[in-house]
Scaffold this motif. Structure first.
Motif, PDB file in Angstrom:
ATOM      1  N   SER A  88     -29.547   8.595 -54.315  1.00 21.40           N
ATOM      2  CA  SER A  88     -28.489   9.316 -53.609  1.00 21.40           C
ATOM      3  C   SER A  88     -29.120  10.459 -52.829  1.00 21.40           C
ATOM      4  O   SER A  88     -30.087  11.082 -53.278  1.00 21.40           O
ATOM      5  N   LYS A  89     -28.586  10.674 -51.659  1.00 22.62           N
ATOM      6  CA  LYS A  89     -29.253  11.598 -50.739  1.00 22.62           C
ATOM      7  C   LYS A  89     -29.314  13.029 -51.259  1.00 22.62           C
ATOM      8  O   LYS A  89     -30.198  13.803 -50.909  1.00 22.62           O
ATOM      9  N   SER A  90     -28.327  13.384 -52.094  1.00 16.87           N
ATOM     10  CA  SER A  90     -28.313  14.768 -52.565  1.00 16.87           C
ATOM     11  C   SER A  90     -29.439  15.022 -53.557  1.00 16.87           C
ATOM     12  O   SER A  90     -29.795  16.157 -53.833  1.00 16.87           O
ATOM     13  N   GLU A  91     -30.010  13.938 -54.114  1.00 17.04           N
ATOM     14  CA  GLU A  91     -31.058  14.138 -55.111  1.00 17.04           C
ATOM     15  C   GLU A  91     -32.414  14.421 -54.485  1.00 17.04           C
ATOM     16  O   GLU A  91     -33.309  14.929 -55.131  1.00 17.04           O
ATOM     17  N   LEU A  92     -32.581  14.069 -53.211  1.00 13.56           N
ATOM     18  CA  LEU A  92     -33.867  14.291 -52.572  1.00 13.56           C
ATOM     19  C   LEU A  92     -34.139  15.787 -52.455  1.00 13.56           C
ATOM     20  O   LEU A  92     -33.225  16.558 -52.170  1.00 13.56           O
ATOM     21  N   PRO A  93     -35.389  16.180 -52.714  1.00 14.05           N
ATOM     22  CA  PRO A  93     -35.709  17.594 -52.512  1.00 14.05           C
ATOM     23  C   PRO A  93     -35.716  17.884 -51.020  1.00 14.05           C
ATOM     24  O   PRO A  93     -36.618  17.473 -50.300  1.00 14.05           O
ATOM     25  N   GLN A  94     -34.698  18.529 -50.559  1.00 14.27           N
ATOM     26  CA  GLN A  94     -34.486  18.603 -49.125  1.00 14.27           C
ATOM     27  C   GLN A  94     -34.187  20.028 -48.675  1.00 14.27           C
ATOM     28  O   GLN A  94     -33.120  20.558 -48.961  1.00 14.27           O
ATOM     29  N   SER A  99     -34.611  28.272 -38.496  1.00  9.62           N
ATOM     30  CA  SER A  99     -35.034  28.735 -37.176  1.00  9.62           C
ATOM     31  C   SER A  99     -36.217  29.669 -37.299  1.00  9.62           C
ATOM     32  O   SER A  99     -36.637  30.291 -36.340  1.00  9.62           O
ATOM     33  N   THR A 100     -36.744  29.814 -38.508  1.00 13.19           N
ATOM     34  CA  THR A 100     -37.871  30.718 -38.712  1.00 13.19           C
ATOM     35  C   THR A 100     -39.100  29.990 -39.223  1.00 13.19           C
ATOM     36  O   THR A 100     -40.052  30.617 -39.677  1.00 13.19           O
ATOM     37  N   GLY A 101     -39.079  28.659 -39.158  1.00 11.59           N
ATOM     38  CA  GLY A 101     -40.260  27.894 -39.545  1.00 11.59           C
ATOM     39  C   GLY A 101     -40.465  27.786 -41.035  1.00 11.59           C
ATOM     40  O   GLY A 101     -41.575  27.547 -41.498  1.00 11.59           O
ATOM     41  N   HIS A 102     -39.388  27.954 -41.832  1.00 10.65           N
ATOM     42  CA  HIS A 102     -39.566  27.949 -43.277  1.00 10.65           C
ATOM     43  C   HIS A 102     -39.345  26.596 -43.923  1.00 10.65           C
ATOM     44  O   HIS A 102     -39.543  26.457 -45.124  1.00 10.65           O
ATOM     45  N   SER A 103     -38.867  25.605 -43.168  1.00 17.45           N
ATOM     46  CA  SER A 103     -38.652  24.312 -43.819  1.00 17.45           C
ATOM     47  C   SER A 103     -39.604  23.283 -43.239  1.00 17.45           C
ATOM     48  O   SER A 103     -39.306  22.573 -42.292  1.00 17.45           O
ATOM     49  N   LYS A 104     -40.773  23.242 -43.832  1.00 19.06           N
ATOM     50  CA  LYS A 104     -41.799  22.269 -43.437  1.00 19.06           C
ATOM     51  C   LYS A 104     -41.358  20.882 -43.867  1.00 19.06           C
ATOM     52  O   LYS A 104     -40.526  20.734 -44.763  1.00 19.06           O
ATOM     53  N   ALA A 105     -41.925  19.885 -43.209  1.00 18.02           N
ATOM     54  CA  ALA A 105     -41.588  18.509 -43.570  1.00 18.02           C
ATOM     55  C   ALA A 105     -41.985  18.255 -45.023  1.00 18.02           C
ATOM     56  O   ALA A 105     -43.125  18.472 -45.403  1.00 18.02           O
ATOM     57  N   PRO A 106     -41.025  17.829 -45.863  1.00 21.12           N
ATOM     58  CA  PRO A 106     -41.352  17.604 -47.273  1.00 21.12           C
ATOM     59  C   PRO A 106     -42.181  16.334 -47.451  1.00 21.12           C
ATOM     60  O   PRO A 106     -42.147  15.439 -46.607  1.00 21.12           O
ATOM     61  N   GLU A 107     -42.902  16.304 -48.544  1.00 20.18           N
ATOM     62  CA  GLU A 107     -43.646  15.092 -48.876  1.00 20.18           C
ATOM     63  C   GLU A 107     -42.655  13.980 -49.194  1.00 20.18           C
ATOM     64  O   GLU A 107     -41.611  14.247 -49.787  1.00 20.18           O
ATOM     65  N   PRO A 108     -42.969  12.734 -48.822  1.00 22.57           N
ATOM     66  CA  PRO A 108     -42.044  11.652 -49.181  1.00 22.57           C
ATOM     67  C   PRO A 108     -41.957  11.516 -50.698  1.00 22.57           C
ATOM     68  O   PRO A 108     -42.974  11.614 -51.391  1.00 22.57           O
ATOM     69  N   SER A 109     -40.741  11.326 -51.185  1.00 16.82           N
ATOM     70  CA  SER A 109     -40.563  11.188 -52.630  1.00 16.82           C
ATOM     71  C   SER A 109     -40.924   9.763 -53.031  1.00 16.82           C
ATOM     72  O   SER A 109     -41.319   8.940 -52.206  1.00 16.82           O
ATOM     73  N   GLU A 110     -40.733   9.481 -54.310  1.00 14.21           N
ATOM     74  CA  GLU A 110     -41.130   8.169 -54.818  1.00 14.21           C
ATOM     75  C   GLU A 110     -40.282   7.072 -54.177  1.00 14.21           C
ATOM     76  O   GLU A 110     -39.071   7.219 -54.035  1.00 14.21           O
ATOM     77  N   GLY A 111     -40.916   5.986 -53.792  1.00 11.39           N
ATOM     78  CA  GLY A 111     -40.181   4.903 -53.147  1.00 11.39           C
ATOM     79  C   GLY A 111     -39.846   5.213 -51.709  1.00 11.39           C
ATOM     80  O   GLY A 111     -38.938   4.619 -51.136  1.00 11.39           O
ATOM     81  N   GLU A 112     -40.549   6.164 -51.118  1.00 13.55           N
ATOM     82  CA  GLU A 112     -40.253   6.575 -49.759  1.00 13.55           C
ATOM     83  C   GLU A 112     -41.563   6.619 -48.997  1.00 13.55           C
ATOM     84  O   GLU A 112     -42.596   6.963 -49.565  1.00 13.55           O
ATOM     85  N   ARG A 113     -41.515   6.296 -47.719  1.00 14.98           N
ATOM     86  CA  ARG A 113     -42.739   6.482 -46.938  1.00 14.98           C
ATOM     87  C   ARG A 113     -42.366   7.232 -45.666  1.00 14.98           C
ATOM     88  O   ARG A 113     -41.218   7.156 -45.190  1.00 14.98           O
ATOM     89  N   ALA A 114     -43.326   7.981 -45.153  1.00 18.37           N
ATOM     90  CA  ALA A 114     -43.056   8.822 -43.987  1.00 18.37           C
ATOM     91  C   ALA A 114     -43.875   8.342 -42.801  1.00 18.37           C
ATOM     92  O   ALA A 114     -45.016   7.930 -42.952  1.00 18.37           O
ATOM     93  N   VAL A 115     -43.237   8.384 -41.611  1.00 15.32           N
ATOM     94  CA  VAL A 115     -43.926   8.032 -40.377  1.00 15.32           C
ATOM     95  C   VAL A 115     -43.791   9.225 -39.447  1.00 15.32           C
ATOM     96  O   VAL A 115     -42.718   9.815 -39.341  1.00 15.32           O
ATOM     97  N   THR A 116     -44.896   9.594 -38.794  1.00 15.64           N
ATOM     98  CA  THR A 116     -44.848  10.766 -37.923  1.00 15.64           C
ATOM     99  C   THR A 116     -44.959  10.343 -36.469  1.00 15.64           C
ATOM    100  O   THR A 116     -45.722   9.446 -36.127  1.00 15.64           O
ATOM    101  N   ILE A 117     -44.186  11.009 -35.627  1.00 18.48           N
ATOM    102  CA  ILE A 117     -44.293  10.814 -34.185  1.00 18.48           C
ATOM    103  C   ILE A 117     -44.757  12.143 -33.602  1.00 18.48           C
ATOM    104  O   ILE A 117     -44.164  13.188 -33.908  1.00 18.48           O
ATOM    105  N   ASP A 118     -45.791  12.099 -32.807  1.00 16.13           N
ATOM    106  CA  ASP A 118     -46.218  13.326 -32.144  1.00 16.13           C
ATOM    107  C   ASP A 118     -45.361  13.508 -30.895  1.00 16.13           C
ATOM    108  O   ASP A 118     -45.294  12.620 -30.054  1.00 16.13           O
ATOM    109  N   MET A 119     -44.708  14.633 -30.788  1.00 21.51           N
ATOM    110  CA  MET A 119     -43.772  14.840 -29.674  1.00 21.51           C
ATOM    111  C   MET A 119     -44.328  15.773 -28.619  1.00 21.51           C
ATOM    112  O   MET A 119     -43.683  16.021 -27.599  1.00 21.51           O
ATOM    113  N   LYS A 120     -45.481  16.329 -28.881  1.00 21.77           N
ATOM    114  CA  LYS A 120     -45.979  17.359 -27.978  1.00 21.77           C
ATOM    115  C   LYS A 120     -46.297  16.774 -26.598  1.00 21.77           C
ATOM    116  O   LYS A 120     -46.846  15.678 -26.489  1.00 21.77           O
TER     117      LYS A 120
END
Lengths: 195, 301
Positions: A88-94, A99-120
């Motif tokens: 359930s989505k509420s269980e993810l550490p999220q 607007s101050t740069g304090h929420s960095k991309a979290p590590e993918p949790s178990e059973g999850e994989r992350a893909v990054t797109i460079d937007m620069k």
């Protein structure tokens, strides 16, 4: 007060797409200002992300804006692995958007994989295309009624352009005449004073 | 051929300009009518351009209310779905849901003004200062209850120096006379901090008043509309619904307290947000799209 076509613009347009169920969350990170290649990500956030959010209200879409212009501009997409239980989505550490740069991309949790797109240094449309390809999102097709409304909106916009041009000319002529009269008047006053 | 000759003369006359001496400077007639042409009066009588009396602007006794039937209205969840789309990526604690409650009301007469303690408080940074006699048990009591500044003359001096670390000010009845003598209305009035009986901020029961103030939001009617922040962006639909209901109930009871002759009533309820457009609510809750559940609208923003 909602403008006549404002809501239509958030329902349809580039970015109006339904994400597949294996996308768990989206994270974006870029700087506040557009310098140093941060314009595309900012545009993506302002123009395309609201449409994605409208069609996928349950998927957390987190934006982390930093003050570091030289820093990275990345988008992280989180996918649930095939066969992994639907957490359930509420269980993810999220962390929430910041607007101050304090929420960095979290590590993918178990059973999850992350893909990054460079937007620069990339335009928002290109980012969107990449995004659509990677997620396999299905674009939303407007109903015939909505299509008619969209045509009306485009027509109104076109009409507005014409009218704006017309009014601009009219005002310019008016102002030119007023300037001429005031100049002549001041000259006449000077003459009168000299006489 | 004769016709050409006939015209030649007139053509020649046209091309010959009358040999007037060129005036030194040509001033257009319309600029200096008094110099160039004397005022000419025509015998058209006193009529002509008679000045009509200025049309009196129609004044209305009540604020205008519009026909809402052709307007699109939204259920709470639909409005939230749009607002969450508009506010995507904004820090959820600083973005607020707001309600603008349009009233059917006259322009004069009593206005609604009250406090409400919402089931889910929107802001939690209430800092209270208490005016009470120095060296009294009241002072200790106020400090115990969490007042950020207490006292009488010392507090007045701090206010005069512009040192105002609070956003709510209450006054004990024992210090009412001192407050009046201090003459702080000019400083506190514009900030809405001046204690008065009317706003129930002059009290003999500090504990009750302070508890009421903490987490309570003030609202008042301005130009026929009551506005109040009713939620943070991170609230769930149910939390927001509870807050809106509490607010509506409070306003309705306020309206009932006012004399019927003024004919106040609720006209329209509009939900808006810090950066989003306004959505006229139709009183419903559930989303109109069957694919969307209220639970979908409570993910992290």
């Amino acid at each position: 007060m909602v403008g006549p076509f404002q809501l239509l613009g958030i329902r349809h347009g580039p970015g109006a797409a339904i994400l597949p169920t294996n996308v768990t969350r989206i994270h974006m990170e870029f700087a506040h200002k557009i310098n140093d290649g941060h314009m595309g990500p900012k545009k993506f956030w302002r123009e395309h992300l609201p449409r994605l959010k409208f069609w996928n209200p349950a998927i957390p879409m987190i934006v982390n804006r930093t003050t570091d212009q030289l820093g990275p501009a990345t988008m992280t997409l989180y996918f649930r692995d095939d066969g992994a239980p639907a957490a359930s989505k509420s269980e993810l550490p999220q962390p929430s958007s910041s607007s101050t740069g304090h929420s960095k991309a979290p590590e993918p949790s178990e059973g999850e994989r992350a893909v990054t797109i460079d937007m620069k240094n990339r335009r928002s449309e290109v980012i969107l295309k990449d995004f659509m390809d990677m997620t396999g999102a299905v674009p939303v097709i407007p109903t015939p009624q909505e299509e008619a409304e969209m045509r009306d909106a485009a027509e109104l916009k076109q009409r507005g352009e014409i009218d704006r041009e017309r009014v601009r000319k009219m005002l310019e002529a008016e102002r030119r005449e007023a300037a001429m009269i005031s100049q002549a008047r001041s000259e006449a006053a000077a003459l009168k004073a000299a006489a | 051929m004769a016709s050409t000759n006939q015209f030649l003369a007139s053509m020649a006359r046209l091309s010959l300009s009358p040999s007037t001496r060129p005036s030194a400077i040509a001033i257009p007639n319309f600029l200096l009518p008094s110099i160039t042409a004397p005022l000419v009066r025509h015998a058209s009588g006193a009529g002509g351009m008679k000045k009509r009396p200025a049309k009196k602007k129609k004044t209305y006794k009540s604020f205008r209310s519009y026909d809402l039937s052709p307007m699109e209205q939204f259920t709470l969840c639909d409005a939230m779905r749009y607002i969450r789309a508009f506010e995507v990526g904004r820090p959820p604690t600083s973005v607020k849901y707001e309600i603008a409650l349009k009233l059917k009301t006259q322009k004069n007469g009593p206005v609604l003004r009250n406090r409400i303690r919402l089931p889910f408080p929107v802001k939690t940074d209430t800092r209270i200062a208490v005016i009470c006699p120095e060296d009294s048990p009241l002072l200790a009591e106020a400090q115990q209850l969490g007042a950020v500044a207490v006292g009488e003359e010392s507090l007045f001096n701090a206010i005069r120096e512009g040192n105002i670390p609070f956003n709510k000010l209450i006054c004990h009845t024992d210090s009412e006379a001192a407050l009046r003598k201090a003459n702080l209305g000019k400083l506190l009035g514009p900030k809405g901090l001046m204690p008065s009986q009317k706003t129930k901020t002059i009290t003999s029961n500090l504990k009750a008043t302070m508890q009421e103030l903490i987490g309570a939001d003030e609202y008042r009617e301005r130009n026929g509309v009551v506005r109040l922040a009713v939620g943070q962006l991170g609230f769930t639909p149910q939390m927001l619904a509870d807050n809106v209901k509490a607010f509506m109930g409070n306003v309705k009871s306020d309206i009932n307290e006012i004399d019927d002759t003024f004919g106040k009533g609720v006209d329209e309820v509009v939900l808006s947000s810090t950066n989003g457009p306004g959505f006229s609510l139709n009183g419903g809750f559930s989303p109109s799209d069957e694919k969307i559940q209220p639970e979908h609208l409570q993910s992290v923003m």
